[in-house]
Motif scaffolding. Structure first.
Motif, PDB file in Angstrom:
ATOM      1  N   ARG A 210      41.668  45.780  60.085  1.00  0.00           N
ATOM      2  CA  ARG A 210      42.993  45.424  59.772  1.00  0.00           C
ATOM      3  C   ARG A 210      44.146  46.988  59.318  1.00  0.00           C
ATOM      4  N   SER A 211      44.707  46.297  58.755  1.00  0.00           N
ATOM      5  CA  SER A 211      45.910  46.711  58.254  1.00  0.00           C
ATOM      6  C   SER A 211      45.673  47.270  56.991  1.00  0.00           C
ATOM      7  N   LEU A 212      45.838  47.970  55.753  1.00  0.00           N
ATOM      8  CA  LEU A 212      45.922  48.096  54.466  1.00  0.00           C
ATOM      9  C   LEU A 212      46.146  46.899  53.613  1.00  0.00           C
ATOM     10  N   LEU A 213      47.492  46.540  54.618  1.00  0.00           N
ATOM     11  CA  LEU A 213      48.141  45.637  53.469  1.00  0.00           C
ATOM     12  C   LEU A 213      46.879  44.213  53.681  1.00  0.00           C
ATOM     13  N   GLN A 214      46.486  44.555  54.565  1.00  0.00           N
ATOM     14  CA  GLN A 214      45.217  42.851  55.340  1.00  0.00           C
ATOM     15  C   GLN A 214      44.315  43.220  54.564  1.00  0.00           C
ATOM     16  N   TRP A 215      44.395  44.039  54.137  1.00  0.00           N
ATOM     17  CA  TRP A 215      42.920  44.454  53.130  1.00  0.00           C
ATOM     18  C   TRP A 215      43.236  44.377  51.780  1.00  0.00           C
ATOM     19  N   GLU A 216      43.867  44.730  51.561  1.00  0.00           N
ATOM     20  CA  GLU A 216      44.533  44.421  50.129  1.00  0.00           C
ATOM     21  C   GLU A 216      43.733  42.491  49.442  1.00  0.00           C
ATOM     22  N   ARG A 217      44.843  41.976  50.723  1.00  0.00           N
ATOM     23  CA  ARG A 217      45.406  40.705  50.445  1.00  0.00           C
ATOM     24  C   ARG A 217      43.654  39.734  50.688  1.00  0.00           C
ATOM     25  N   ALA A 218      42.990  40.233  50.803  1.00  0.00           N
ATOM     26  CA  ALA A 218      41.716  40.198  51.555  1.00  0.00           C
ATOM     27  C   ALA A 218      40.948  39.986  50.087  1.00  0.00           C
ATOM     28  N   GLN A 219      41.225  41.831  49.854  1.00  0.00           N
ATOM     29  CA  GLN A 219      40.720  41.907  48.214  1.00  0.00           C
ATOM     30  C   GLN A 219      40.874  40.877  47.052  1.00  0.00           C
ATOM     31  N   ARG A 220      42.058  40.262  47.151  1.00  0.00           N
ATOM     32  CA  ARG A 220      42.605  39.765  46.255  1.00  0.00           C
ATOM     33  C   ARG A 220      41.849  38.457  46.285  1.00  0.00           C
ATOM     34  N   ARG A 221      41.515  37.675  47.648  1.00  0.00           N
ATOM     35  CA  ARG A 221      41.544  35.996  47.694  1.00  0.00           C
ATOM     36  C   ARG A 221      40.112  36.485  47.290  1.00  0.00           C
ATOM     37  N   TRP A 222      39.024  36.932  47.674  1.00  0.00           N
ATOM     38  CA  TRP A 222      37.869  37.481  47.449  1.00  0.00           C
ATOM     39  C   TRP A 222      37.321  37.404  46.156  1.00  0.00           C
ATOM     40  N   VAL A 223      38.361  38.341  45.441  1.00  0.00           N
ATOM     41  CA  VAL A 223      37.658  38.030  44.228  1.00  0.00           C
ATOM     42  C   VAL A 223      38.475  36.891  43.294  1.00  0.00           C
ATOM     43  N   ASN A 224      39.028  36.210  43.672  1.00  0.00           N
ATOM     44  CA  ASN A 224      40.044  35.201  43.075  1.00  0.00           C
ATOM     45  C   ASN A 224      39.622  34.007  43.180  1.00  0.00           C
ATOM     46  N   ASP A 225      38.880  34.128  44.527  1.00  0.00           N
ATOM     47  CA  ASP A 225      38.213  32.425  44.708  1.00  0.00           C
ATOM     48  C   ASP A 225      36.422  32.842  45.159  1.00  0.00           C
ATOM     49  N   TRP A 226      35.791  33.812  44.577  1.00  0.00           N
ATOM     50  CA  TRP A 226      34.844  34.031  44.722  1.00  0.00           C
ATOM     51  C   TRP A 226      33.704  34.388  43.570  1.00  0.00           C
ATOM     52  N   ILE A 227      34.214  35.599  43.013  1.00  0.00           N
ATOM     53  CA  ILE A 227      33.659  36.830  42.007  1.00  0.00           C
ATOM     54  C   ILE A 227      34.182  35.658  40.248  1.00  0.00           C
ATOM     55  N   VAL A 228      35.624  35.447  40.625  1.00  0.00           N
ATOM     56  CA  VAL A 228      35.946  34.379  39.128  1.00  0.00           C
ATOM     57  C   VAL A 228      35.051  33.395  38.837  1.00  0.00           C
ATOM     58  N   PRO A 229      34.988  32.643  39.787  1.00  0.00           N
ATOM     59  CA  PRO A 229      33.600  31.535  39.743  1.00  0.00           C
ATOM     60  C   PRO A 229      32.768  32.070  39.656  1.00  0.00           C
ATOM     61  N   LEU A 230      32.445  33.196  40.160  1.00  0.00           N
ATOM     62  CA  LEU A 230      31.189  33.731  40.356  1.00  0.00           C
ATOM     63  C   LEU A 230      30.783  34.273  38.288  1.00  0.00           C
ATOM     64  N   VAL A 231      31.354  34.725  38.174  1.00  0.00           N
ATOM     65  CA  VAL A 231      31.293  35.504  36.403  1.00  0.00           C
ATOM     66  C   VAL A 231      31.317  34.242  35.709  1.00  0.00           C
TER      67      VAL A 231
END
Length: 278
Positions: A210-231
């Motif tokens: 993946r490009s750096l931009l794609q990686w950054e977008r995936a990271q933000r989506r992962w944090v919002n969709d999974w990490i925040v609800p987990l916390v």
């Protein structure tokens, strides 16, 4: 290893419940590697029965308290146990105490004379912040290996399965296996049991980078969709498994043709056990 038809009982948490492998027609909306193993066992040799007591988010002490006695009462001939993964990810966990409780469970299950499969835990590379738990996971894995040897259990050394370096084998939350990951694990378990299967596994070619931009977008989506609800759940002291019941709480006869999916479509009710509802 050649197994005659018998009774397979699966114990554990989300790993064994099947989280990450969605299936709308099956109990709790998931399928998973254990269901796939049960289906293939029945297809290979009719007469197999199956129960799956695993519930997501359970800690080892809960698995011991809620699943062990029912499993023993079922008089299994084949048992799979994965427990302790959620404990490893709890900051205040005493791994020595976890392994002591784990060994007590293994001793009880071993006394049934059933073929017993134990699993090590995988080092999940989701974020650098979780690397602090890797050492604890290694201690846990070494403990499981030692316990398996002491009780003559079959070790499924999941930690050593290099195929899981492929991101396609992981669900979007990066903590659970995807459908492909569950299929791959089922194939490894069946191989250990000496049972042939026809499951189609992923081509092992790596996905394109993946490009750096794609990686950054995936990271933000992962944090919002999974990490925040987990916390948020941890703060509230709740888990995703609080309101769930075991998917297959009593042994069911697995149809050689169509397997558990056929059973579910026929009107299976977990309150009544095997057979169509009326």
């Amino acid at each position: 290893m050649t197994l005659p038809a018998g009774r397979y009982v699966a114990l554990g948490d989300s790993f064994t419940e099947g989280v990450g492998d969605p299936h709308k027609h099956l109990p709790n909306g998931v399928r998973g590697w254990a269901d796939r193993v049960a289906d293939t066992l029945a297809k290979d040799r009719s007469g197999w029965e199956y129960a799956n007591l695993a519930i997501r988010s359970k800690r080892l002490r809960q698995i011991a308290a809620e699943q062990l006695e029912p499993a023993l009462a079922m008089k299994p001939t084949l048992v799979t146990l994965y427990a302790g993964g959620n404990d490893v990810l709890d900051a205040r966990t005493n791994i020595t105490e976890v392994l002591r409780q784990y060994e007590e469970m293994v001793a009880a299950l071993s006394s049934t004379g059933a073929t017993l499969l134990l699993f090590t835990g995988y080092d999940i590379e989701v974020t650098p912040a979780l690397r602090v738990f890797r050492r604890r996971n290694h201690v846990y894995n070494e403990g499981v290996r030692g316990i398996a040897a002491r009780y003559d259990a079959v070790l499924v050394d999941y930690w050593r399965f290099e195929a899981y370096r492929d991101a396609r084998l992981w669900a979007p939350d990066r903590l659970h296996m995807s459908k492909a990951g569950h299929k791959y694990l089922a194939s490894r378990v069946l191989g250990i049991l000496g049972v042939e299967h026809s499951m189609k596994l992923l081509d092992r070619q790596p996905p394109p980078p993946r490009s750096l931009l794609q990686w950054e977008r995936a990271q933000r989506r992962w944090v919002n969709d999974w990490i925040v609800p987990l916390v948020h759940r941890k703060i509230r002291g709740v888990t995703l498994g609080d309101d769930l019941q075991p998917r297959w709480p009593v042994p069911v006869a697995v149809p050689p043709r169509g397997g558990l999916r056929r059973l579910a479509k026929s009107g299976y009710s977990s309150d009544e056990g095997a057979g169509p509802t009326t």
